[in-house]
Design a protein around this motif. Structure first.
Motif, short mmCIF file in Angstrom:
data_model
loop_
_atom_site.label_atom_id
_atom_site.label_comp_id
_atom_site.label_asym_id
_atom_site.label_seq_id
_atom_site.Cartn_x
_atom_site.Cartn_y
_atom_site.Cartn_z
N GLY A 143 27.28 5.89 25.40
CA GLY A 143 28.57 6.14 24.91
C GLY A 143 29.16 7.46 24.71
O GLY A 143 30.12 7.81 24.64
N ASP A 144 28.15 8.39 24.89
CA ASP A 144 28.61 10.07 25.12
C ASP A 144 29.66 10.16 26.03
O ASP A 144 29.39 9.52 27.14
N MET A 145 30.55 11.02 25.95
CA MET A 145 31.50 11.34 26.79
C MET A 145 31.50 12.60 27.28
O MET A 145 31.09 13.72 26.50
N PHE A 146 31.59 12.97 28.73
CA PHE A 146 31.51 14.47 28.86
C PHE A 146 32.88 14.48 29.78
O PHE A 146 33.18 13.95 30.80
N VAL A 147 33.75 15.55 29.35
CA VAL A 147 34.96 15.87 29.77
C VAL A 147 35.00 17.22 30.72
O VAL A 147 34.47 18.35 30.33
N ALA A 148 35.26 17.04 31.80
CA ALA A 148 35.58 18.12 32.85
C ALA A 148 36.90 18.92 32.59
O ALA A 148 37.67 18.24 32.97
N ASP A 149 36.75 20.11 32.35
CA ASP A 149 37.84 20.85 32.06
C ASP A 149 38.02 21.75 33.26
O ASP A 149 38.06 23.05 33.49
N GLY A 150 38.60 20.96 34.36
CA GLY A 150 38.57 21.35 35.93
C GLY A 150 39.68 22.51 35.94
O GLY A 150 39.38 23.35 37.05
N TYR A 151 40.64 22.34 35.26
CA TYR A 151 41.78 23.41 35.59
C TYR A 151 41.84 24.31 34.57
O TYR A 151 42.81 25.24 34.61
N GLY A 152 40.97 24.55 33.68
CA GLY A 152 40.96 25.49 32.49
C GLY A 152 39.91 26.42 32.65
O GLY A 152 39.89 27.08 33.73
N ALA A 153 39.06 26.47 31.48
CA ALA A 153 38.04 27.20 31.44
C ALA A 153 36.56 26.77 32.26
O ALA A 153 35.85 27.27 32.41
N GLN A 154 36.92 25.49 32.77
CA GLN A 154 35.81 25.12 34.10
C GLN A 154 34.72 24.78 33.13
O GLN A 154 33.32 24.96 33.94
N CYS A 155 34.72 24.18 31.83
CA CYS A 155 33.59 24.02 31.12
C CYS A 155 33.39 22.14 31.08
O CYS A 155 34.27 21.72 31.58
N VAL A 156 32.37 21.85 30.84
CA VAL A 156 32.17 20.48 30.62
C VAL A 156 31.73 20.25 29.06
O VAL A 156 31.00 20.94 28.51
N LEU A 157 32.62 19.34 28.59
CA LEU A 157 32.44 19.30 27.08
C LEU A 157 31.95 17.83 26.85
O LEU A 157 32.19 17.01 27.34
N ARG A 158 30.95 17.91 25.71
CA ARG A 158 30.16 16.51 25.52
C ARG A 158 30.76 15.93 24.08
O ARG A 158 30.59 17.01 23.27
N TYR A 159 30.97 14.74 24.00
CA TYR A 159 31.35 14.14 22.73
C TYR A 159 30.50 13.15 22.54
O TYR A 159 30.27 12.44 23.50
N ASP A 160 30.19 12.42 21.23
CA ASP A 160 29.66 11.54 21.14
C ASP A 160 30.66 10.28 21.13
O ASP A 160 31.90 10.08 21.31
N ALA A 161 29.94 9.14 21.05
CA ALA A 161 30.87 7.78 21.26
C ALA A 161 32.20 7.60 20.11
O ALA A 161 33.06 6.87 20.42
N LYS A 162 31.81 8.19 19.19
CA LYS A 162 33.01 8.20 18.12
C LYS A 162 33.89 9.53 18.29
O LYS A 162 34.72 9.47 17.58
N GLY A 163 33.81 10.33 19.14
CA GLY A 163 34.73 11.23 19.72
C GLY A 163 34.19 12.68 18.97
O GLY A 163 35.22 13.38 18.88
N ASN A 164 33.24 12.84 18.39
CA ASN A 164 32.80 14.15 17.68
C ASN A 164 32.35 15.13 18.71
O ASN A 164 31.34 14.75 19.56
N TYR A 165 32.63 16.24 18.91
CA TYR A 165 32.14 17.17 19.76
C TYR A 165 30.70 17.47 19.43
O TYR A 165 30.28 17.81 18.25
N ILE A 166 29.86 17.59 20.61
CA ILE A 166 28.56 17.86 20.32
C ILE A 166 28.16 19.44 21.06
O ILE A 166 27.69 20.12 20.23
N SER A 167 28.86 19.58 22.26
CA SER A 167 28.21 20.51 22.96
C SER A 167 28.85 20.86 24.21
O SER A 167 29.85 20.06 24.54
N LYS A 168 28.75 22.06 24.98
CA LYS A 168 29.52 22.34 26.08
C LYS A 168 28.53 23.00 26.96
O LYS A 168 27.69 23.78 26.75
N PHE A 169 28.80 22.88 28.52
CA PHE A 169 27.91 23.99 29.30
C PHE A 169 28.77 24.22 30.62
O PHE A 169 30.08 23.52 30.54
N GLY A 170 28.65 25.08 31.43
CA GLY A 170 29.29 25.68 32.42
C GLY A 170 30.34 26.65 31.99
O GLY A 170 29.97 27.36 31.07
N GLY A 171 31.13 26.65 33.04
CA GLY A 171 32.32 27.80 32.63
C GLY A 171 32.60 28.46 33.93
O GLY A 171 31.82 28.30 35.04
N LYS A 172 33.64 29.34 34.11
CA LYS A 172 34.01 30.09 35.25
C LYS A 172 32.78 31.07 35.70
O LYS A 172 32.26 31.68 34.93
#
Length: 206
Positions: free
Chosen positions: A175-204
């Motif tokens: 249920g974890d969600m990985f959101v790609a910020d492709g047009y912004g800072a180009q990070c991938v943000l990870r959230y748990d199944a309830k929508g709580n932010y966990i971490s990020k990786f990547g970037g420009k």
């Protein structure tokens, strides 16, 4: 290139081939019609996965159901096809495999870009939409919002004023969600199944 543990290449190719068949794309056959729309009958694909474009597949009236910048389409378990468009009058057009329009709904998104379908442990399917304006939504198949993820700045993932324009989302088996910020800072943000932010990786530049 190593395969993602969540999305093996062979699964992607199999799903792509199935969806191509659903859209009326047939094996290599050229159209002889002189009145067909531009690119109707054009051959697309790679190696043995080659298909003929059918631009007459959709039976929806474009004047009543306009499409602007369709980025994705997914198929749910009952065979229906959900087509995402960023036209605020109809963000979602729902089709039969034949191309018959069944229904539409909208959340008035003007930057609808990413669309993912995921089935949870109970067998319930949900849609996950990303909007380049900064919204990431989990909805029912009927378009009811059941979860909206916090924006990158609001949950502490980004500094104040840092650009955030999400373009895609993937859902892990837990249920974890990985959101790609492709047009912004180009990070991938990870959230748990309830929508709580966990971490990020990547970037420009990474």
């Amino acid at each position: 290139m190593n395969e993602s543990p969540f999305f093996p290449r062979r699964h992607f190719l199999r799903t792509t081939a199935m969806l191509a068949g659903s859209l009326g794309l047939a094996p290599f056959v050229r159209s002889e019609s002189k009145t067909a729309p531009a690119f109707h009958g054009a051959v697309i694909g790679h190696c043995s996965l080659r298909y003929r474009v059918n631009k007459l597949w959709s039976q929806a009236d474009p004047k009543k159901y306009p499409v602007r910048d369709c980025h994705e389409m997914v198929q749910v378990s009952d065979g229906r096809l959900f087509l995402l468009t960023n036209h605020p009058r109809n963000n979602m057009l729902i089709y039969e495999k034949s191309g018959k329009l069944l229904d539409t709904w909208t959340l008035s998104l003007q930057g609808a870009h990413g669309l993912t379908v995921h089935r949870d442990d109970s067998g319930t399917e949900h849609l996950y939409l990303t909007d380049t304006g900064g919204r990431v939504l989990k909805t029912t198949l009927e378009g009811e919002i059941v979860l909206e993820l916090p924006k990158a700045e609001d949950c502490g993932a980004y500094k104040a004023g840092e650009m955030y324009n999400p373009t895609e989302i993937a859902v892990a088996p837990n249920g974890d969600m990985f959101v790609a910020d492709g047009y912004g800072a180009q990070c991938v943000l990870r959230y748990d199944a309830k929508g709580n932010y966990i971490s990020k990786f990547g970037g420009k530049g990474t």
